[in-house]
Each structure stands twice: as C-alpha cells, then as structure tokens.
Design an enzyme around this catalytic site. Structure first.
Site, PDB file in Angstrom:
ATOM      1  N   GLU A 173     -85.134  25.148  60.247  1.00  0.00           N
ATOM      2  CA  GLU A 173     -85.421  26.558  60.491  1.00  0.00           C
ATOM      3  C   GLU A 173     -84.202  27.472  60.294  1.00  0.00           C
ATOM      4  O   GLU A 173     -84.317  28.517  59.639  1.00  0.00           O
ATOM      5  CB  GLU A 173     -86.019  26.721  61.897  1.00  0.00           C
ATOM      6  CG  GLU A 173     -87.424  26.135  62.005  1.00  0.00           C
ATOM      7  CD  GLU A 173     -87.896  25.982  63.440  1.00  0.00           C
ATOM      8  OE1 GLU A 173     -87.151  26.388  64.356  1.00  0.00           O
ATOM      9  OE2 GLU A 173     -89.006  25.455  63.643  1.00  0.00           O
ATOM     10  N   ASP A 199     -81.012  30.438  66.566  1.00  0.00           N
ATOM     11  CA  ASP A 199     -82.476  30.355  66.518  1.00  0.00           C
ATOM     12  C   ASP A 199     -83.028  29.920  67.873  1.00  0.00           C
ATOM     13  O   ASP A 199     -83.009  28.735  68.218  1.00  0.00           O
ATOM     14  CB  ASP A 199     -82.885  29.362  65.417  1.00  0.00           C
ATOM     15  CG  ASP A 199     -84.399  29.284  65.240  1.00  0.00           C
ATOM     16  OD1 ASP A 199     -85.132  29.925  66.019  1.00  0.00           O
ATOM     17  OD2 ASP A 199     -84.850  28.570  64.335  1.00  0.00           O
TER      18      ASP A 199
END
Length: 617
Positions: A182, A204
């Site tokens: 991600e 994140d």
C-alpha cells in the site's frame, strides 16, 4: 494487401485495443477500485460513492449483500454484518480470539471461520465477496471484462496474509497481476502525479493496519529502502479505546458481543466527527436503554496518545533501518482515512519537522497508484512512460542448521524480487536425507523465530559426512511470496516447497522479532558461539567413537582408556554453557587422538598399497 501493425513490447498497438486492468485497495473499513481512463487514474464510483464499505451480510438462502447494502443491515443485525475482516486474513483461530473482535469464531483446523445466523464463512470467503463486488463494479463501468487487477496489501503483511489475499481474489474470479504494498502504491501516485524525486516517507494508517515505508524516487525508479509497521494497529483500535472508556464510565460489568458491535459503530462516527469538531455525541441503545456516547477532542487525544506514539516509534525504527535522518526525508505522504485525525497529523509534523502531504485524498491515493501499476502490467504503456518499481521484504528469511541455529539467507529490507542460494552439507556418515526448516525472524536461534514451512530432500547418495553438496535456494517473487528448493549437486536429486502457512504473524510477534533482534544481538552472538562449539564437540565425539569401533586394536588398553575419558569429559563440557570449557575439551580430545589418527592413516595407506607394484601406481 494487408498491413501488419507492430508495437514495442509492453505497448498497446492502438487505443481501442487497450487491455482493461484495475487497481484494488482492499481496505479494512472501505475498499476502492480504480482504473486509468484517458491516461488519468480515477476511482470508479458505486452509485456515486467512491468508497465501498468493506462489509458483508449474508441472508437466509445465501444471498450476500456487500458494501452500502450490508451497512444498512448493521443496525438490525450487528453480529451478522461482517466488517473489518481484513484483520483476520491469514490469522489462526487463537489469534482471532485474541483480536477482541466481536464475532462468533469457529475453529477450522489451524484457521478460523466466522459464524453468522445464516452462514459460516472464512475471512478469505468474506474478502472474496468484497472483491467480487469491486470486479462487477469495474466491468460494469468500463464496459468489458478485466484482464487482471493489482491488489494492494499492507507492507507488513506476511506470507500467510498475502496468500490469503491471493486466494480471495481467485475465489472472486480475479486474475492477480501483482500484490502491491500500500505505501508503495501511494508513492507511485505521488511520484507520477508530481514528478517528485528524493526520499519520501509514506505514513499509512488505515482502519486496521499501519505501515510506514521509506522510498527513494529517482528518474522513474521507485525504490523502497525500508519498511515497518503493525498489522494490528488502525482506526479500529482507536474506536476500541473510545468504547472501553465508555464502558468504564458507565461502570458496566459485562458487555455482550451485540452491544459491543453497536458501541464500536457509534465510536467510529464519534472519532470521525472529532476531526472537524471539538466534541461530538452519539445516541446508542444499550440493553434497551438509550445512552449518549459523548467525547471531546481533547479527551479523545489523551486516550489516543499511546497508539499514536506507537506509529511514530515504527517510523523512527524505519529511519534507523535505512540509516537515514529526519533531515533526509523530503516529504511525508499521508495515506488512510485514520490519518485525518488532527493528533496524527500533528505528531507526524513534530516527528519529521515538515507539514505532511495531504493534497491527494488519503482514502483514494493507494487505489490510484495501484491502477497505474495495473495499467502498466496489462501492457498499456504510453510512449515515454518508463518506470521501475523496487519493493522490499519486511522480515529476514532463513533456515535451521545444526544446534538449532538460524542461517539467515535473505535479510529483511532486501529488494524484491530476489533469489539467494547457499550450499550446505550432511552431518553424519551415510546420511541420505536432509530436513529443511524455513523460518522467519531476526534472531539467531530457531526457537526465537517463526516457523514457515518444512520439507525433506531424500535420495542423497550415501557419503561420508561433509562430502555432499546441497544447494538451498530461496526465491521471493514480486508479490513477496516465498518458495524454497534444495538440490544435491552431485546426483541432481531435488525437493522444493512454496511456503503456504495457514496463519500469519501477530503484531506482538513482529514487534518482538524486530526489537529483540537488536536489543539481544550480544546475547544471540554468545548463544550462536555456544551452539557452534556444541555441534563441533558432537561431531568430534561421533568421529572418535566410530574410529574406536573400527580400529581399536591399534591402541593399547591405557590409550583406549585415556581417549574414552577425554570423550566423556567433552560430552560433559558440551552439555553445559561454558564456551571456553567446551573449546578446551575439544582441543584436548583432538590432541589425545592425533597419534591414533596418524596410525589409522598409515593402516589405510598400507591397505591401499598391498599387492600393487610401482608400475601399477
């Protein structure tokens, strides 16, 4: 006469022949699907909503409601509406119980299933229904079948969690072009949109997981230099703090699973509202009574401070791993809805000394980056579009050697895809099989690492100990998935395994592996030295014992007694933990058997020469 149109490898010959591929952000709270349209990545909307809730409700008869339809069922069927299922991907039954998630769990071998009123589903099956919804949404919007998808996963997802994600995609009928971390996907979106160069941190914090990655962007090359995080730290944990605080204040002695689900849903709404408001309250029904779950931003931030501090500690560790200082970081990209919390942005600003980058929607940036990668992998490369993605392994991979020691083969933060090989040999005379034990972790002892897989190499030709040459090869592909093979070079016999553990690492285990790997480096070195000396002692004793059995007649009774005494002394020393005592015992036993070894050599030479002439030789 027909014309044959050709194009460069990886480039589409004509716009109308572009192959449809999408990027999917399979999130804990929300999921998104994005595609490149007219050379621009965009999130595909579901009835005007870009975010599809990661929720599944299965009614009687097996019909599944996914997304907003499932959320609508949550009030009436809180235990049967499944959310935050990503946190159970690749987990065991025991880990699911320890997660504190308000579900009815059922043990299924080493894995887990979730029991609802009308269904018994594994996390993989639940995730597959979400992915199937996104697939249908994409095909309906784009007007044709997909050739594949890039699906994002937290950088700290281990092999089991990545395999579970792949399995869910296969159940949903999706061809996985690649699993993409991600934070890396977010960097792709920022790097290509902004033509950025330099070293960036990607922070994140999503609904259920936290990652921090350091990426070096340079002339189309995206190189991940370090990664860290916690697979069980996200918005859900902040919600749980609010609920636990409410329960304490209400002095509630016990809370049913259904009540806790209702409270968690209300807590999430409170947390999200506190982003833009100084205080907020939600009315909730608890055991038939209506209560107010009320909280101020100041009080929430006091509750949240320890969790936020954990994210900053992970970021600092990543900097240390990469041998970088805060001043080396050009910018911090914020990813995930939970990064909207003011306390998170303030803490990041204070830690890195710079205003975090939030100009791309933190909920959408991962899906946008995945769409760019999917478009590239599908062969839709535009003229002049040339970039390379280099990701890394999150934890060290190795195998067990004699004495319970770990031989590290692929260090953590190695660029993937990667392949490393190392040669080993047999321990005993006549050994025809070798057990290969694959482990994951930073420590020197097998007992301190996580077991991933075991397999055996059989059919090794019988030889003296140390004569066989066995090459063990570790390969990690671009998805971060591991395969291991072993081959005896003389005979060519081979065995291999694709590592598919049934459950993965808990956040505590990941933290323990990394922190202990550094804090106990001195202890590990001492233990490695001890085990190595113990293995050397064992090998020498076995060699001397075999020599005595074969050629004891070369020794007098006194010499035999003396050697036997030294063998016993070496055995006793090897059973202790004094490295120097073992080393001295080995040296003494070697010294006392030197003459015996010379006599055996003379006998072997005489036997080899008996009956042979000089011309024969």
């Amino acid at each position: 006469m027909a014309l044959l149109q050709i194009s460069e490898p990886g480039e589409s010959p004509a716009p109308h022949q572009r192959r449809l591929a999408v990027g999917i952000d399979l999130g804990t709270t929300h999921s998104l699907v994005a595609a490149v349209r007219s050379s621009v990545p965009e999130v595909l909307s579901d009835a005007g909503r870009p975010l599809v809730p990661s929720a599944v409700y299965v009614e009687q008869g097996g019909l599944a409601h996914v997304g907003a339809e499932a959320i609508a069922k949550q009030t009436d069927f809180p235990l049967d509406t499944l959310v935050s299922i990503k946190r159970l991907m690749g987990r065991s039954y025991q880990e699911a119980l320890a997660s504190g998630m308000p579900y009815l769990f059922v043990e299924d071998g080493q894995s887990v299933k979730v029991q609802t009123e009308h269904a018994l589903l594994s996390p993989v099956e639940i995730a597959a229904k979400i992915l199937e919804k996104l697939k249908l949404l994409a095909e309906g919007t784009l007007g044709d079948a997909l050739v594949g998808a890039v699906i994002t996963v937290p950088a700290y997802f281990d092999d089991a969690q990545r395999q579970a994600t792949r399995d869910a995609a296969r159940l949903a009928g999706l061809n996985v072009l690649r699993l993409l971390n991600e934070p890396t996907a977010a960097a792709i979106a920022y790097g290509l949109d902004h033509a950025s160069e330099g070293t960036y941190a990607v922070f994140d914090l999503g609904g259920g997981t936290f990652d921090v990655s350091l990426l070096r962007l340079s002339r189309g090359v995206f190189e991940v230099v370090a990664t860290g995080g916690d697979t069980r730290l996200g918005g859900d944990d902040f919600d749980a703090l609010i609920v636990d605080n409410f329960i304490r204040k209400q002095e509630m002695t016990s809370v049913s699973l259904q009540t806790r689900r209702v409270l968690l849903s209300a807590a999430r709404r409170v947390r999200e509202m506190l982003t833009d408001h100084p205080e907020h309250a939600e009315s909730v029904s608890v055991d038939g009574q209506v209560c107010r779950l009320e909280l101020s931003r100041e009080a929430f931030e006091q509750l949240a401070a320890p969790l936020v501090a954990r994210t900053i500690a992970c970021a600092q560790q990543a900097l240390k791993d990469a041998s970088l200082k805060v001043q080396d970081i050009k910018g911090v990209v914020m990813v995930g809805g939970a990064t909207r919390m003011p306390i998170v942005r303030k803490s990041v600003r204070d830690a890195f000394g710079t205003e975090p980058l939030t100009d791309l929607d933190p909920d959408q940036v991962v899906a946008l980056g995945a769409a760019l990668q999917a478009n590239l992998l599908a062969g839709n490369r535009n003229p002049g579009e040339d970039w390379l993605l280099l990701d890394v392994t999150p934890l060290t991979l190795g195998l067990e050697t004699m004495g319970g020691l770990v031989e590290h083969i692929i260090p953590r933060n190695s660029t993937i895809p990667v392949a490393r090989a190392q040669e080993f040999t047999t321990f005993k005379d006549g050994q025809t099989a070798l057990a290969v034990h694959v482990v994951q972790g930073e420590r020197d002892l097998v007992s301190d690492c996580r077991s991933l897989a075991r397999f055996e190499l059989r059919g090794i030709p019988a030889m003296v100990a140390g004569a066989a040459r066995i090459r063990v090869t570790f390969q990690v592909d671009a998805d971060g998935l591991l395969s291991v093979s072993a081959r005896e070079l003389g005979s060519g016999v081979e065995a291999s395994v694709t590592v598919k553990p049934s459950f993965g690492l808990s956040d505590d285990e990941v933290s323990r592996m990394l922190s202990e790997g550094m804090s106990k480096a001195g202890y590990d070195a001492q233990m490695r030295m001890l085990r190595e000396q113990q293995v050397d002692a064992q090998q020498l004793i076995e060699s001397v014992t075999a020599a005595l059995a074969a050629d004891a007649d070369l020794l007098s009774a006194a010499e035999q007694t003396r050697i036997s005494q030294h063998c016993q002394m070496t055995i006793e020393a090897a059973s202790g933990d004094d490295v120097e005592a073992i080393r001295n015992a080995i040296k003494a036993l070697s010294s006392v058997t030197d003459d015996f070894a010379a006599r055996r050599m003379d006998r072997s030479i005489r036997a080899a020469l008996t009956g042979r002439s000089l011309e024969d030789l």
